[in-house]
Design a protein around this motif. Sequence first.
Motif, PDB file in Angstrom:
ATOM      1  N   GLU A  28       5.014   0.653  37.362  1.00  0.00           N
ATOM      2  CA  GLU A  28       5.061   0.608  35.899  1.00  0.00           C
ATOM      3  C   GLU A  28       3.757   1.096  35.283  1.00  0.00           C
ATOM      4  O   GLU A  28       3.766   1.865  34.322  1.00  0.00           O
ATOM      5  N   MET A  29       2.625   0.633  35.844  1.00  0.00           N
ATOM      6  CA  MET A  29       1.315   1.072  35.324  1.00  0.00           C
ATOM      7  C   MET A  29       1.174   2.583  35.421  1.00  0.00           C
ATOM      8  O   MET A  29       0.631   3.229  34.524  1.00  0.00           O
ATOM      9  N   CYS A  30       1.661   3.146  36.530  1.00  0.00           N
ATOM     10  CA  CYS A  30       1.581   4.598  36.713  1.00  0.00           C
ATOM     11  C   CYS A  30       2.379   5.315  35.640  1.00  0.00           C
ATOM     12  O   CYS A  30       1.900   6.257  35.012  1.00  0.00           O
ATOM     13  N   GLU A  31       3.600   4.843  35.424  1.00  0.00           N
ATOM     14  CA  GLU A  31       4.479   5.512  34.459  1.00  0.00           C
ATOM     15  C   GLU A  31       3.933   5.400  33.041  1.00  0.00           C
ATOM     16  O   GLU A  31       4.081   6.311  32.239  1.00  0.00           O
ATOM     17  N   LYS A  32       3.314   4.247  32.737  1.00  0.00           N
ATOM     18  CA  LYS A  32       2.893   4.002  31.360  1.00  0.00           C
ATOM     19  C   LYS A  32       1.491   4.514  31.065  1.00  0.00           C
ATOM     20  O   LYS A  32       1.189   4.878  29.933  1.00  0.00           O
ATOM     21  N   LEU A  33       0.597   4.472  32.059  1.00  0.00           N
ATOM     22  CA  LEU A  33      -0.806   4.790  31.745  1.00  0.00           C
ATOM     23  C   LEU A  33      -1.477   5.730  32.732  1.00  0.00           C
ATOM     24  O   LEU A  33      -2.156   6.670  32.335  1.00  0.00           O
ATOM     25  N   LEU A  34      -1.287   5.467  34.026  1.00  0.00           N
ATOM     26  CA  LEU A  34      -2.182   6.117  34.987  1.00  0.00           C
ATOM     27  C   LEU A  34      -1.857   7.579  35.240  1.00  0.00           C
ATOM     28  O   LEU A  34      -2.743   8.369  35.553  1.00  0.00           O
ATOM     29  N   ALA A  35      -0.595   7.944  35.140  1.00  0.00           N
ATOM     30  CA  ALA A  35      -0.221   9.341  35.369  1.00  0.00           C
ATOM     31  C   ALA A  35       0.514   9.874  34.154  1.00  0.00           C
ATOM     32  O   ALA A  35       1.190   9.128  33.450  1.00  0.00           O
ATOM     33  N   ASN A  36       0.344  11.136  33.885  1.00  0.00           N
ATOM     34  CA  ASN A  36       1.137  11.814  32.870  1.00  0.00           C
ATOM     35  C   ASN A  36       2.278  12.490  33.617  1.00  0.00           C
ATOM     36  O   ASN A  36       2.113  13.573  34.177  1.00  0.00           O
ATOM     37  N   THR A  37       3.432  11.812  33.643  1.00  0.00           N
ATOM     38  CA  THR A  37       4.492  12.256  34.558  1.00  0.00           C
ATOM     39  C   THR A  37       5.139  13.582  34.149  1.00  0.00           C
ATOM     40  O   THR A  37       5.957  14.119  34.889  1.00  0.00           O
ATOM     41  N   VAL A  38       4.773  14.084  32.976  1.00  0.00           N
ATOM     42  CA  VAL A  38       5.266  15.418  32.610  1.00  0.00           C
ATOM     43  C   VAL A  38       4.630  16.470  33.530  1.00  0.00           C
ATOM     44  O   VAL A  38       5.298  17.405  33.970  1.00  0.00           O
ATOM     45  N   ILE A  39       3.357  16.302  33.797  1.00  0.00           N
ATOM     46  CA  ILE A  39       2.643  17.324  34.575  1.00  0.00           C
ATOM     47  C   ILE A  39       2.056  16.791  35.880  1.00  0.00           C
ATOM     48  O   ILE A  39       1.562  17.563  36.697  1.00  0.00           O
ATOM     49  N   GLU A  40       2.089  15.479  36.078  1.00  0.00           N
ATOM     50  CA  GLU A  40       1.457  14.913  37.267  1.00  0.00           C
ATOM     51  C   GLU A  40       2.443  14.119  38.115  1.00  0.00           C
ATOM     52  O   GLU A  40       3.362  13.498  37.587  1.00  0.00           O
ATOM     53  N   SER A  41       2.240  14.155  39.405  1.00  0.00           N
ATOM     54  CA  SER A  41       3.001  13.293  40.297  1.00  0.00           C
ATOM     55  C   SER A  41       2.032  12.233  40.845  1.00  0.00           C
ATOM     56  O   SER A  41       0.827  12.434  40.837  1.00  0.00           O
ATOM     57  N   TYR A  42       2.586  11.130  41.309  1.00  0.00           N
ATOM     58  CA  TYR A  42       1.713  10.087  41.852  1.00  0.00           C
ATOM     59  C   TYR A  42       2.358   9.453  43.062  1.00  0.00           C
ATOM     60  O   TYR A  42       3.567   9.528  43.251  1.00  0.00           O
ATOM     61  N   ARG A  43       1.506   8.882  43.915  1.00  0.00           N
ATOM     62  CA  ARG A  43       2.026   8.032  44.966  1.00  0.00           C
ATOM     63  C   ARG A  43       1.076   6.854  45.123  1.00  0.00           C
ATOM     64  O   ARG A  43      -0.110   6.955  44.809  1.00  0.00           O
ATOM     65  N   VAL A  44       1.640   5.748  45.576  1.00  0.00           N
ATOM     66  CA  VAL A  44       0.858   4.513  45.639  1.00  0.00           C
ATOM     67  C   VAL A  44       0.827   4.038  47.073  1.00  0.00           C
ATOM     68  O   VAL A  44       1.840   4.080  47.773  1.00  0.00           O
ATOM     69  N   GLU A  45      -0.341   3.628  47.540  1.00  0.00           N
ATOM     70  CA  GLU A  45      -0.373   2.941  48.826  1.00  0.00           C
ATOM     71  C   GLU A  45      -1.128   1.619  48.661  1.00  0.00           C
ATOM     72  O   GLU A  45      -1.930   1.464  47.731  1.00  0.00           O
ATOM     73  N   PHE A  46      -0.818   0.673  49.519  1.00  0.00           N
ATOM     74  CA  PHE A  46      -1.439  -0.647  49.404  1.00  0.00           C
ATOM     75  C   PHE A  46      -2.324  -0.913  50.618  1.00  0.00           C
ATOM     76  O   PHE A  46      -1.988  -0.494  51.735  1.00  0.00           O
TER      77      PHE A  46
END
Lengths: 80, 80
Positions: B61-79
């Motif tokens: 949720e944090m990625c979608e709302k703040l950390l990444a601009n999903t129009v132009i950026e992709s993200y992946r999360v690891e723990f």
Amino acid sequence: MKAIVHVALKNGVLDPQGKAVADTLARMGYKEVEAARIGKVIELDLEDGLSSDAAEARVKEMCEKLLANTVIESYRVEFA
Amino acid sequence: MKAIVHVALKNGVLDPQGKAVADTLARMGYKEVEAARIGKVIELDLEDGLSSDAAEARVKEMCEKLLANTVIESYRVEFA
């Protein structure tokens, strides 16, 4: 060959960008976030035919000279 | 618990910062560098006691709302 350079602020160096992210997340209700730190990843496409020893030495040089500010940043390189 | 979020420009999105790095390296004599792309890593310290399922959902949720601009950026999360 690809070289992936990870650059991060050294421990103890203030990270205002990370602080801004952590504060904003807290304000948005993500209270479980205690701190955030932000680093860079630089992905270099290297020409084929480079030996892995040569690549390692050259990329280390690039890090020291341009990609990282070694006064405040640390870096590590991986190859893929 | 730590969440490590990798944010990168999607393929096909112009990366002027990466281009500047590649051009500068070429000018410095590092002709073996064919291209460079720059991404971000955001390291989040999460409070203890969070279940890994909850952490995964919240960080997404944090990625979608703040950390990444999903129009132009992709993200992946690891723990970790």
